[in-house]
Design an enzyme around this catalytic site. Structure first.
Site, mmCIF file in Angstrom:
data_model
loop_
_atom_site.group_PDB
_atom_site.id
_atom_site.type_symbol
_atom_site.label_atom_id
_atom_site.label_comp_id
_atom_site.label_asym_id
_atom_site.label_seq_id
_atom_site.Cartn_x
_atom_site.Cartn_y
_atom_site.Cartn_z
ATOM 1 N N LYS A 107 -53.012 -17.524 -33.316
ATOM 2 C CA LYS A 107 -53.519 -17.395 -34.686
ATOM 3 C C LYS A 107 -53.750 -18.784 -35.278
ATOM 4 C CE LYS A 107 -52.200 -15.188 -39.098
ATOM 5 N NZ LYS A 107 -51.123 -14.409 -39.768
ATOM 6 N N SER A 186 -52.472 -10.269 -41.967
ATOM 7 C CA SER A 186 -53.414 -11.367 -41.856
ATOM 8 C C SER A 186 -53.692 -11.779 -40.409
ATOM 9 C CB SER A 186 -52.882 -12.581 -42.632
ATOM 10 O OG SER A 186 -51.696 -13.093 -42.044
ATOM 11 N N SER A 210 -47.973 -8.814 -41.742
ATOM 12 C CA SER A 210 -49.154 -9.458 -41.157
ATOM 13 C C SER A 210 -49.220 -9.407 -39.640
ATOM 14 C CB SER A 210 -49.251 -10.913 -41.624
ATOM 15 O OG SER A 210 -49.624 -10.952 -42.983
#
Length: 511
Positions: A107, A186, A210
Protein backbone atom coordinates in the site's frame (compact mmCIF):
# COMPACT_ATOMS: atom_id res chain seq x y z
CA UNK A 1 10.38 7.02 -7.62
CA UNK A 2 8.94 4.10 -9.58
CA UNK A 3 7.11 4.41 -12.85
CA UNK A 4 3.56 5.71 -12.49
CA UNK A 5 1.22 3.27 -14.20
CA UNK A 6 -0.85 4.89 -16.96
CA UNK A 7 -4.54 4.84 -16.22
CA UNK A 8 -7.52 5.69 -18.37
CA UNK A 9 -11.22 6.06 -17.73
CA UNK A 10 -13.64 3.20 -17.87
CA UNK A 11 -14.03 -0.12 -16.09
CA UNK A 12 -13.14 -2.33 -19.01
CA UNK A 13 -14.98 -5.62 -19.31
CA UNK A 14 -15.69 -7.34 -16.01
CA UNK A 15 -16.48 -10.47 -17.97
CA UNK A 16 -13.05 -10.33 -19.58
CA UNK A 17 -11.53 -9.80 -16.14
CA UNK A 18 -13.34 -12.82 -14.74
CA UNK A 19 -12.17 -14.93 -17.66
CA UNK A 20 -8.61 -13.66 -17.21
CA UNK A 21 -8.47 -15.17 -13.73
CA UNK A 22 -8.11 -18.55 -15.42
CA UNK A 23 -4.96 -17.37 -17.17
CA UNK A 24 -2.13 -19.86 -16.54
CA UNK A 25 1.14 -18.73 -15.01
CA UNK A 26 3.78 -19.95 -17.45
CA UNK A 27 3.94 -23.72 -17.67
CA UNK A 28 3.09 -24.22 -14.01
CA UNK A 29 -0.59 -24.99 -14.55
CA UNK A 30 -1.46 -22.50 -11.79
CA UNK A 31 -4.26 -20.05 -12.60
CA UNK A 32 -4.02 -16.38 -11.69
CA UNK A 33 -7.32 -16.54 -9.79
CA UNK A 34 -6.26 -19.48 -7.66
CA UNK A 35 -2.54 -18.93 -7.11
CA UNK A 36 -1.51 -19.55 -3.50
CA UNK A 37 1.83 -19.13 -1.77
CA UNK A 38 2.06 -22.90 -1.32
CA UNK A 39 1.43 -23.54 -5.03
CA UNK A 40 3.88 -20.86 -6.13
CA UNK A 41 6.58 -22.05 -3.72
CA UNK A 42 6.25 -25.60 -5.02
CA UNK A 43 6.48 -24.41 -8.62
CA UNK A 44 9.53 -22.29 -7.85
CA UNK A 45 11.26 -25.02 -5.89
CA UNK A 46 10.58 -27.65 -8.58
CA UNK A 47 11.84 -25.40 -11.36
CA UNK A 48 8.44 -25.25 -13.08
CA UNK A 49 8.61 -21.47 -12.57
CA UNK A 50 11.29 -18.89 -12.06
CA UNK A 51 10.74 -15.75 -10.04
CA UNK A 52 11.61 -13.75 -13.15
CA UNK A 53 8.81 -15.44 -15.09
CA UNK A 54 6.40 -15.09 -12.17
CA UNK A 55 7.16 -11.41 -11.70
CA UNK A 56 6.88 -10.77 -15.44
CA UNK A 57 3.49 -12.49 -15.39
CA UNK A 58 2.14 -10.24 -12.64
CA UNK A 59 3.60 -7.00 -13.95
CA UNK A 60 2.08 -7.91 -17.32
CA UNK A 61 -1.33 -8.32 -15.70
CA UNK A 62 -0.91 -4.96 -14.00
CA UNK A 63 -0.14 -3.32 -17.34
CA UNK A 64 -3.24 -4.88 -18.94
CA UNK A 65 -5.75 -4.58 -16.10
CA UNK A 66 -4.75 -1.43 -14.25
CA UNK A 67 -6.12 0.97 -16.88
CA UNK A 68 -9.57 -0.24 -15.88
CA UNK A 69 -9.05 -0.95 -12.19
CA UNK A 70 -6.62 1.75 -10.98
CA UNK A 71 -5.44 -0.63 -8.25
CA UNK A 72 -1.72 0.13 -8.58
CA UNK A 73 0.03 3.51 -8.41
CA UNK A 74 3.58 2.45 -9.26
CA UNK A 75 5.44 -0.62 -10.45
CA UNK A 76 8.85 -1.14 -8.87
CA UNK A 77 11.51 -0.15 -11.40
CA UNK A 78 13.72 -2.96 -10.15
CA UNK A 79 11.09 -5.68 -9.77
CA UNK A 80 12.72 -7.90 -12.40
CA UNK A 81 16.16 -7.30 -10.89
CA UNK A 82 14.80 -8.42 -7.52
CA UNK A 83 13.34 -11.51 -9.18
CA UNK A 84 16.62 -12.34 -10.91
CA UNK A 85 18.46 -12.05 -7.61
CA UNK A 86 15.91 -14.40 -6.06
CA UNK A 87 16.44 -16.97 -8.81
CA UNK A 88 20.19 -16.72 -8.32
CA UNK A 89 19.83 -17.23 -4.56
CA UNK A 90 17.65 -20.28 -5.08
CA UNK A 91 20.06 -21.72 -7.66
CA UNK A 92 22.94 -21.62 -5.21
CA UNK A 93 20.84 -23.13 -2.40
CA UNK A 94 20.58 -19.88 -0.47
CA UNK A 95 16.85 -19.14 -0.51
CA UNK A 96 16.27 -16.45 2.10
CA UNK A 97 12.84 -17.32 3.42
CA UNK A 98 9.31 -18.63 2.87
CA UNK A 99 8.37 -15.90 0.36
CA UNK A 100 11.46 -16.33 -1.82
CA UNK A 101 10.69 -15.01 -5.30
CA UNK A 102 7.01 -14.25 -4.68
CA UNK A 103 5.74 -10.77 -5.69
CA UNK A 104 4.02 -8.57 -3.09
CA UNK A 105 2.24 -5.23 -3.56
CA UNK A 106 2.62 -2.63 -0.80
CA UNK A 107 0.00 0.00 0.00
CA UNK A 108 1.36 3.41 -0.97
CA UNK A 109 1.44 4.82 2.52
CA UNK A 110 4.31 2.44 3.29
CA UNK A 111 7.84 3.44 2.30
CA UNK A 112 10.13 1.32 0.15
CA UNK A 113 13.51 2.14 -1.32
CA UNK A 114 13.02 4.16 -4.54
CA UNK A 115 9.26 4.09 -3.84
CA UNK A 116 8.39 6.81 -1.32
CA UNK A 117 5.16 6.52 0.63
CA UNK A 118 2.93 9.10 -1.04
CA UNK A 119 -0.41 8.29 0.65
CA UNK A 120 -1.75 8.87 -2.87
CA UNK A 121 -0.90 12.58 -2.76
CA UNK A 122 1.53 14.50 -5.00
CA UNK A 123 2.50 16.44 -1.87
CA UNK A 124 4.73 13.50 -0.88
CA UNK A 125 5.86 12.48 -4.37
CA UNK A 126 9.34 13.96 -3.78
CA UNK A 127 9.82 12.50 -0.31
CA UNK A 128 12.92 10.39 0.18
CA UNK A 129 13.05 7.18 2.14
CA UNK A 130 14.49 3.73 2.47
CA UNK A 131 12.53 0.61 3.32
CA UNK A 132 9.91 0.66 6.03
CA UNK A 133 10.73 -1.93 8.70
CA UNK A 134 8.07 -4.31 7.40
CA UNK A 135 9.37 -3.98 3.83
CA UNK A 136 12.86 -4.89 5.05
CA UNK A 137 11.34 -7.95 6.68
CA UNK A 138 9.60 -8.91 3.44
CA UNK A 139 12.86 -8.63 1.55
CA UNK A 140 14.56 -10.77 4.21
CA UNK A 141 11.85 -13.39 3.63
CA UNK A 142 12.71 -13.33 -0.09
CA UNK A 143 9.68 -11.41 -1.37
CA UNK A 144 9.82 -9.34 -4.54
CA UNK A 145 8.42 -5.85 -3.91
CA UNK A 146 6.39 -5.56 -7.12
CA UNK A 147 4.99 -2.07 -6.62
CA UNK A 148 2.72 0.21 -4.66
CA UNK A 149 -1.05 -0.24 -4.40
CA UNK A 150 -3.51 2.61 -4.73
CA UNK A 151 -5.47 3.73 -1.67
CA UNK A 152 -7.99 6.21 -0.42
CA UNK A 153 -5.90 9.40 -0.33
CA UNK A 154 -4.36 9.97 3.11
CA UNK A 155 -5.98 6.70 4.19
CA UNK A 156 -9.43 8.33 4.28
CA UNK A 157 -8.56 10.88 6.98
CA UNK A 158 -8.90 13.90 4.64
CA UNK A 159 -12.66 14.36 4.29
CA UNK A 160 -15.98 13.15 5.62
CA UNK A 161 -17.25 13.01 2.01
CA UNK A 162 -14.38 11.09 0.48
CA UNK A 163 -14.75 8.43 -2.16
CA UNK A 164 -12.95 5.32 -0.96
CA UNK A 165 -10.28 4.14 -3.35
CA UNK A 166 -9.68 7.55 -4.93
CA UNK A 167 -6.31 9.28 -4.80
CA UNK A 168 -4.85 12.10 -6.84
CA UNK A 169 -1.94 9.94 -8.01
CA UNK A 170 -3.83 6.71 -8.61
CA UNK A 171 -7.33 7.73 -9.67
CA UNK A 172 -10.43 5.79 -8.60
CA UNK A 173 -9.87 2.15 -7.70
CA UNK A 174 -12.61 -0.07 -9.09
CA UNK A 175 -14.03 -3.12 -7.33
CA UNK A 176 -13.40 -6.07 -9.69
CA UNK A 177 -16.70 -7.65 -8.66
CA UNK A 178 -19.15 -5.17 -10.12
CA UNK A 179 -19.32 -2.36 -12.65
CA UNK A 180 -19.15 0.98 -10.84
CA UNK A 181 -18.90 -0.66 -7.44
CA UNK A 182 -16.68 0.87 -4.79
CA UNK A 183 -13.84 -1.22 -3.35
CA UNK A 184 -14.20 0.39 0.11
CA UNK A 185 -11.17 1.84 1.83
CA UNK A 186 -8.59 2.74 2.54
CA UNK A 187 -6.55 -0.31 1.47
CA UNK A 188 -8.63 -0.30 -1.70
CA UNK A 189 -5.91 -1.02 -4.23
CA UNK A 190 -4.42 -3.82 -2.13
CA UNK A 191 -7.80 -5.60 -2.01
CA UNK A 192 -8.73 -4.98 -5.64
CA UNK A 193 -5.32 -6.07 -6.93
CA UNK A 194 -5.45 -9.39 -5.09
CA UNK A 195 -9.07 -9.98 -6.14
CA UNK A 196 -8.14 -9.32 -9.79
CA UNK A 197 -5.09 -11.57 -9.73
CA UNK A 198 -2.66 -8.67 -10.21
CA UNK A 199 -0.56 -9.95 -7.31
CA UNK A 200 -0.75 -13.03 -5.09
CA UNK A 201 -0.14 -11.01 -1.92
CA UNK A 202 -0.63 -7.43 -0.77
CA UNK A 203 -0.06 -5.43 2.39
CA UNK A 204 -2.68 -3.00 3.66
CA UNK A 205 -2.95 -0.76 6.70
CA UNK A 206 -5.81 -0.12 9.08
CA UNK A 207 -6.80 2.46 11.65
CA UNK A 208 -10.46 1.43 11.68
CA UNK A 209 -11.74 -0.89 8.96
CA UNK A 210 -9.19 -0.08 6.28
CA UNK A 211 -7.99 -3.68 5.90
CA UNK A 212 -11.10 -5.70 6.70
CA UNK A 213 -13.67 -3.49 4.93
CA UNK A 214 -12.05 -3.49 1.44
CA UNK A 215 -11.17 -7.16 1.84
CA UNK A 216 -14.82 -7.95 2.49
CA UNK A 217 -16.09 -5.73 -0.34
CA UNK A 218 -13.64 -7.21 -2.85
CA UNK A 219 -14.00 -10.83 -1.73
CA UNK A 220 -10.55 -11.53 -0.26
CA UNK A 221 -9.08 -12.27 3.16
CA UNK A 222 -7.90 -9.38 5.31
CA UNK A 223 -6.12 -9.74 8.65
CA UNK A 224 -5.78 -6.78 11.01
CA UNK A 225 -3.19 -7.75 13.63
CA UNK A 226 -2.98 -6.69 17.24
CA UNK A 227 -1.47 -3.21 17.36
CA UNK A 228 2.23 -3.82 18.02
CA UNK A 229 2.59 -7.15 16.21
CA UNK A 230 3.73 -5.43 12.99
CA UNK A 231 5.97 -2.36 12.95
CA UNK A 232 4.58 1.01 11.85
CA UNK A 233 8.07 2.34 11.08
CA UNK A 234 8.05 4.00 7.65
CA UNK A 235 4.24 4.20 7.40
CA UNK A 236 2.43 7.52 7.00
CA UNK A 237 0.58 7.74 10.33
CA UNK A 238 -2.91 8.52 11.48
CA UNK A 239 -2.79 7.24 15.05
CA UNK A 240 -0.09 5.40 16.96
CA UNK A 241 -2.88 4.05 19.16
CA UNK A 242 -4.78 2.26 16.38
CA UNK A 243 -2.57 2.03 13.25
CA UNK A 244 -1.28 -1.30 12.02
CA UNK A 245 -0.33 -2.99 8.75
CA UNK A 246 -1.54 -6.45 7.82
CA UNK A 247 -2.00 -9.09 5.08
CA UNK A 248 -4.56 -9.01 2.26
CA UNK A 249 -4.66 -12.29 0.36
CA UNK A 250 -6.85 -14.75 -1.53
CA UNK A 251 -6.95 -17.32 1.28
CA UNK A 252 -6.30 -17.67 5.01
CA UNK A 253 -3.17 -19.79 4.52
CA UNK A 254 -1.60 -16.98 2.48
CA UNK A 255 -2.53 -14.44 5.18
CA UNK A 256 -0.78 -16.65 7.72
CA UNK A 257 2.30 -16.93 5.52
CA UNK A 258 2.45 -13.18 4.95
CA UNK A 259 1.85 -12.33 8.61
CA UNK A 260 4.81 -14.48 9.60
CA UNK A 261 7.04 -12.38 7.36
CA UNK A 262 5.60 -9.04 8.53
CA UNK A 263 5.54 -9.58 12.29
CA UNK A 264 8.52 -8.76 14.45
CA UNK A 265 9.86 -6.40 17.07
CA UNK A 266 11.22 -3.08 15.74
CA UNK A 267 13.50 -1.03 18.03
CA UNK A 268 12.06 2.06 16.34
CA UNK A 269 8.44 1.23 17.24
CA UNK A 270 8.11 0.72 20.97
CA UNK A 271 4.65 -0.82 20.62
CA UNK A 272 6.27 -3.89 19.01
CA UNK A 273 8.26 -4.71 22.14
CA UNK A 274 5.19 -6.59 23.35
CA UNK A 275 5.39 -8.85 20.27
CA UNK A 276 8.74 -10.33 21.33
CA UNK A 277 8.42 -14.08 21.71
CA UNK A 278 5.17 -14.29 19.75
CA UNK A 279 4.65 -16.89 17.05
CA UNK A 280 6.90 -16.57 14.01
CA UNK A 281 5.29 -19.23 11.81
CA UNK A 282 1.53 -18.76 11.63
CA UNK A 283 1.14 -21.53 9.07
CA UNK A 284 1.39 -23.97 11.94
CA UNK A 285 -1.97 -22.79 13.27
CA UNK A 286 -3.98 -23.73 10.18
CA UNK A 287 -6.46 -26.32 11.41
CA UNK A 288 -9.47 -27.44 9.39
CA UNK A 289 -10.98 -28.91 12.56
CA UNK A 290 -10.60 -25.79 14.70
CA UNK A 291 -14.35 -25.09 14.89
CA UNK A 292 -14.96 -28.25 16.91
CA UNK A 293 -15.47 -27.16 20.51
CA UNK A 294 -14.88 -23.46 19.79
CA UNK A 295 -17.09 -20.96 21.59
CA UNK A 296 -18.25 -18.24 19.22
CA UNK A 297 -20.54 -15.31 19.93
CA UNK A 298 -22.65 -13.81 17.13
CA UNK A 299 -22.88 -10.02 17.22
CA UNK A 300 -26.06 -9.43 15.24
CA UNK A 301 -26.66 -5.84 16.34
CA UNK A 302 -23.57 -4.78 14.41
CA UNK A 303 -25.34 -5.59 11.15
CA UNK A 304 -28.90 -4.69 12.13
CA UNK A 305 -29.02 -2.28 9.17
CA UNK A 306 -28.45 -5.13 6.73
CA UNK A 307 -31.13 -6.04 4.23
CA UNK A 308 -32.70 -9.52 4.23
CA UNK A 309 -30.35 -10.95 1.58
CA UNK A 310 -27.29 -9.74 3.48
CA UNK A 311 -28.62 -10.96 6.83
CA UNK A 312 -29.14 -14.35 5.21
CA UNK A 313 -25.38 -14.58 4.62
CA UNK A 314 -24.84 -14.38 8.38
CA UNK A 315 -27.53 -17.01 9.02
CA UNK A 316 -25.86 -19.39 6.58
CA UNK A 317 -22.44 -18.73 8.13
CA UNK A 318 -23.79 -19.49 11.61
CA UNK A 319 -25.17 -22.78 10.31
CA UNK A 320 -21.72 -23.69 8.95
CA UNK A 321 -20.07 -22.77 12.25
CA UNK A 322 -22.46 -25.04 14.13
CA UNK A 323 -22.02 -27.82 11.58
CA UNK A 324 -18.28 -27.59 12.18
CA UNK A 325 -18.79 -28.33 15.85
CA UNK A 326 -18.68 -24.81 17.30
CA UNK A 327 -20.74 -23.91 20.35
CA UNK A 328 -22.52 -20.80 19.11
CA UNK A 329 -23.96 -18.19 21.46
CA UNK A 330 -26.46 -16.29 19.34
CA UNK A 331 -26.95 -13.42 19.78
CA UNK A 332 -24.22 -11.82 21.87
CA UNK A 333 -24.68 -8.08 22.51
CA UNK A 334 -21.80 -5.62 22.61
CA UNK A 335 -23.46 -2.86 24.64
CA UNK A 336 -21.93 0.56 24.09
CA UNK A 337 -19.99 -0.42 20.98
CA UNK A 338 -21.75 2.25 18.92
CA UNK A 339 -20.93 4.93 21.48
CA UNK A 340 -17.17 4.73 20.92
CA UNK A 341 -17.31 6.26 17.44
CA UNK A 342 -17.70 9.93 18.34
CA UNK A 343 -14.92 10.14 20.96
CA UNK A 344 -12.74 7.96 18.71
CA UNK A 345 -12.87 10.55 15.91
CA UNK A 346 -12.08 13.38 18.34
CA UNK A 347 -9.05 11.41 19.57
CA UNK A 348 -7.93 10.42 16.07
CA UNK A 349 -7.86 14.04 14.88
CA UNK A 350 -5.61 15.04 17.79
CA UNK A 351 -3.36 12.02 17.19
CA UNK A 352 -3.23 12.63 13.46
CA UNK A 353 -1.97 16.19 13.86
CA UNK A 354 0.60 15.13 16.45
CA UNK A 355 1.82 12.02 14.65
CA UNK A 356 1.79 13.43 11.11
CA UNK A 357 3.70 16.57 12.11
CA UNK A 358 6.36 14.40 13.74
CA UNK A 359 6.51 12.12 10.71
CA UNK A 360 6.83 14.98 8.20
CA UNK A 361 9.45 16.78 10.29
CA UNK A 362 11.68 13.69 10.16
CA UNK A 363 11.00 12.78 6.51
CA UNK A 364 13.79 13.68 4.07
CA UNK A 365 13.02 15.26 0.71
CA UNK A 366 10.94 18.10 -0.63
CA UNK A 367 7.40 18.14 0.78
CA UNK A 368 5.12 20.02 3.21
CA UNK A 369 6.64 19.86 6.69
CA UNK A 370 3.44 20.18 8.75
CA UNK A 371 -0.26 19.49 8.48
CA UNK A 372 -0.82 23.23 8.10
CA UNK A 373 1.56 23.34 5.14
CA UNK A 374 -0.16 20.30 3.67
CA UNK A 375 -3.54 22.06 3.85
CA UNK A 376 -1.97 25.04 2.08
CA UNK A 377 -0.51 22.73 -0.57
CA UNK A 378 -3.93 21.19 -1.25
CA UNK A 379 -5.53 24.62 -1.53
CA UNK A 380 -2.83 25.73 -3.97
CA UNK A 381 -3.46 22.65 -6.12
CA UNK A 382 -7.21 22.45 -5.53
CA UNK A 383 -8.14 21.93 -9.16
CA UNK A 384 -6.33 18.60 -9.08
CA UNK A 385 -6.14 17.51 -5.43
CA UNK A 386 -9.56 18.68 -4.26
CA UNK A 387 -11.35 17.80 -7.49
CA UNK A 388 -13.85 15.38 -5.89
CA UNK A 389 -13.94 16.23 -2.19
CA UNK A 390 -12.43 18.64 0.29
CA UNK A 391 -10.25 18.43 3.37
CA UNK A 392 -12.59 19.15 6.27
CA UNK A 393 -10.99 16.46 8.46
CA UNK A 394 -7.54 17.95 7.82
CA UNK A 395 -8.88 21.33 8.89
CA UNK A 396 -10.55 19.91 12.00
CA UNK A 397 -7.33 18.12 12.93
CA UNK A 398 -5.30 21.30 12.45
CA UNK A 399 -7.74 23.15 14.73
CA UNK A 400 -6.88 20.79 17.60
CA UNK A 401 -3.90 21.40 19.86
CA UNK A 402 -2.24 18.22 18.66
CA UNK A 403 -1.03 17.89 22.24
CA UNK A 404 -1.35 14.37 23.58
CA UNK A 405 -1.44 15.80 27.11
CA UNK A 406 -4.51 17.90 26.27
CA UNK A 407 -7.27 17.06 28.80
CA UNK A 408 -9.92 17.10 26.08
CA UNK A 409 -7.93 14.64 24.01
CA UNK A 410 -7.25 12.35 26.97
CA UNK A 411 -10.93 12.33 27.87
CA UNK A 412 -11.96 11.44 24.33
CA UNK A 413 -9.40 8.67 23.95
CA UNK A 414 -10.30 7.32 27.36
CA UNK A 415 -14.01 7.30 26.54
CA UNK A 416 -13.41 5.54 23.22
CA UNK A 417 -11.10 2.94 24.73
CA UNK A 418 -13.36 2.21 27.70
CA UNK A 419 -16.45 1.87 25.53
CA UNK A 420 -14.84 -0.46 23.00
CA UNK A 421 -13.12 -2.60 25.63
CA UNK A 422 -16.25 -2.88 27.74
CA UNK A 423 -18.11 -4.06 24.67
CA UNK A 424 -15.58 -6.50 23.23
CA UNK A 425 -13.86 -7.71 26.40
CA UNK A 426 -17.23 -7.90 28.09
CA UNK A 427 -18.54 -10.30 25.47
CA UNK A 428 -15.35 -12.35 25.24
CA UNK A 429 -15.05 -12.75 29.01
CA UNK A 430 -18.69 -13.14 30.00
CA UNK A 431 -19.33 -15.89 27.49
CA UNK A 432 -15.77 -17.34 27.50
CA UNK A 433 -15.56 -16.83 23.74
CA UNK A 434 -12.77 -17.65 21.34
CA UNK A 435 -14.06 -14.90 19.06
CA UNK A 436 -16.92 -12.52 18.38
CA UNK A 437 -18.38 -13.14 14.93
CA UNK A 438 -20.25 -10.68 12.72
CA UNK A 439 -20.72 -9.69 9.12
CA UNK A 440 -17.81 -7.42 8.18
CA UNK A 441 -19.96 -5.09 6.11
CA UNK A 442 -22.56 -5.05 3.39
CA UNK A 443 -22.07 -5.60 -0.33
CA UNK A 444 -20.17 -2.90 -2.22
CA UNK A 445 -22.06 0.30 -2.90
CA UNK A 446 -21.76 2.36 -6.08
CA UNK A 447 -18.90 4.85 -6.26
CA UNK A 448 -20.28 8.39 -5.92
CA UNK A 449 -17.94 11.35 -6.34
CA UNK A 450 -20.74 13.79 -5.58
CA UNK A 451 -22.06 12.46 -2.27
CA UNK A 452 -19.08 10.35 -1.22
CA UNK A 453 -19.15 6.93 0.42
CA UNK A 454 -22.49 5.39 1.35
CA UNK A 455 -22.06 2.71 4.01
CA UNK A 456 -24.68 0.16 5.02
CA UNK A 457 -22.85 -0.87 8.21
CA UNK A 458 -19.42 -1.83 9.50
CA UNK A 459 -18.37 -3.98 12.46
CA UNK A 460 -14.64 -3.18 12.51
CA UNK A 461 -14.88 -0.63 15.33
CA UNK A 462 -14.55 -2.66 18.54
CA UNK A 463 -11.36 -4.46 17.47
CA UNK A 464 -9.94 -1.30 15.89
CA UNK A 465 -10.41 0.95 18.91
CA UNK A 466 -9.13 -1.66 21.37
CA UNK A 467 -6.16 -2.51 19.16
CA UNK A 468 -7.23 -6.17 19.08
CA UNK A 469 -6.96 -8.46 16.04
CA UNK A 470 -9.67 -9.32 13.53
CA UNK A 471 -9.83 -11.29 10.32
CA UNK A 472 -12.42 -11.24 7.53
CA UNK A 473 -13.12 -14.23 5.29
CA UNK A 474 -15.45 -14.39 2.27
CA UNK A 475 -18.78 -15.79 3.47
CA UNK A 476 -21.24 -15.35 0.63
CA UNK A 477 -22.57 -13.09 -2.09
CA UNK A 478 -25.49 -10.71 -2.40
CA UNK A 479 -26.47 -9.84 -5.96
CA UNK A 480 -23.13 -11.25 -7.11
CA UNK A 481 -21.18 -9.02 -4.68
CA UNK A 482 -19.01 -10.51 -1.91
CA UNK A 483 -19.80 -10.24 1.80
CA UNK A 484 -17.25 -11.16 4.47
CA UNK A 485 -17.47 -12.72 7.93
CA UNK A 486 -15.43 -10.97 10.64
CA UNK A 487 -13.87 -12.77 13.58
CA UNK A 488 -12.56 -10.50 16.37
CA UNK A 489 -10.61 -11.72 19.37
CA UNK A 490 -8.57 -10.67 22.36
CA UNK A 491 -5.12 -9.10 22.05
CA UNK A 492 -2.50 -11.43 20.54
CA UNK A 493 -5.10 -14.06 19.61
CA UNK A 494 -3.97 -14.22 15.96
CA UNK A 495 -3.13 -17.94 16.16
CA UNK A 496 -6.65 -18.82 17.30
CA UNK A 497 -8.34 -16.46 14.84
CA UNK A 498 -6.30 -17.86 11.95
CA UNK A 499 -7.27 -21.41 12.93
CA UNK A 500 -10.97 -20.54 13.15
CA UNK A 501 -10.96 -18.52 9.92
CA UNK A 502 -9.18 -21.33 8.08
CA UNK A 503 -11.69 -23.90 9.33
CA UNK A 504 -14.60 -21.68 8.26
CA UNK A 505 -12.99 -21.11 4.86
CA UNK A 506 -12.51 -24.82 4.32
CA UNK A 507 -16.11 -25.53 5.30
CA UNK A 508 -17.44 -22.76 3.04
CA UNK A 509 -15.44 -23.41 -0.11
CA UNK A 510 -15.20 -20.91 -2.98
CA UNK A 511 -17.49 -17.90 -2.62
Amino acid sequence: MGRIVQHVSGNGSLQALAESLSERIGDSGIEAGGATVADLRQALESGALTSAALTTFYTGRIERLNPGLHAVITVSPDALDQAAASDAARARGAARGPLEGIPVLIKDNIAAARLPATAGSPALAKAESGDAFLVARLRAAGAVIAGKANLSEWANIRSTQSSSGWSTLGGQTVNPNGSGRNPSGSSSGSAAAVAAGMAPLAVGTETNGSIVSPASACGVVGLKPTVGLVSRGGIVPISAVQDTAGPMTRCVADAAALLGALAGADPGDEATAASAGRAADYLGFLDAGALAGARLGIWRDGSKAAGPATAAVLDAAVDRLRAGGAEVIDPVPLPGADEAGEPELVALLHEFKHDLNAYLAALPGEHPMTLAELIDYNNAHADRVLAHFGQDLFERAEATSGDLADPGYLAARGDARRGARAALDGALNEHRLDAVVSLTGGPARLTDHLLGDQHEFSTSGPAAVTGYPSITVPAGRVGGLPVGLLLSGAAWSEPRLIALAFAFEQATGPV
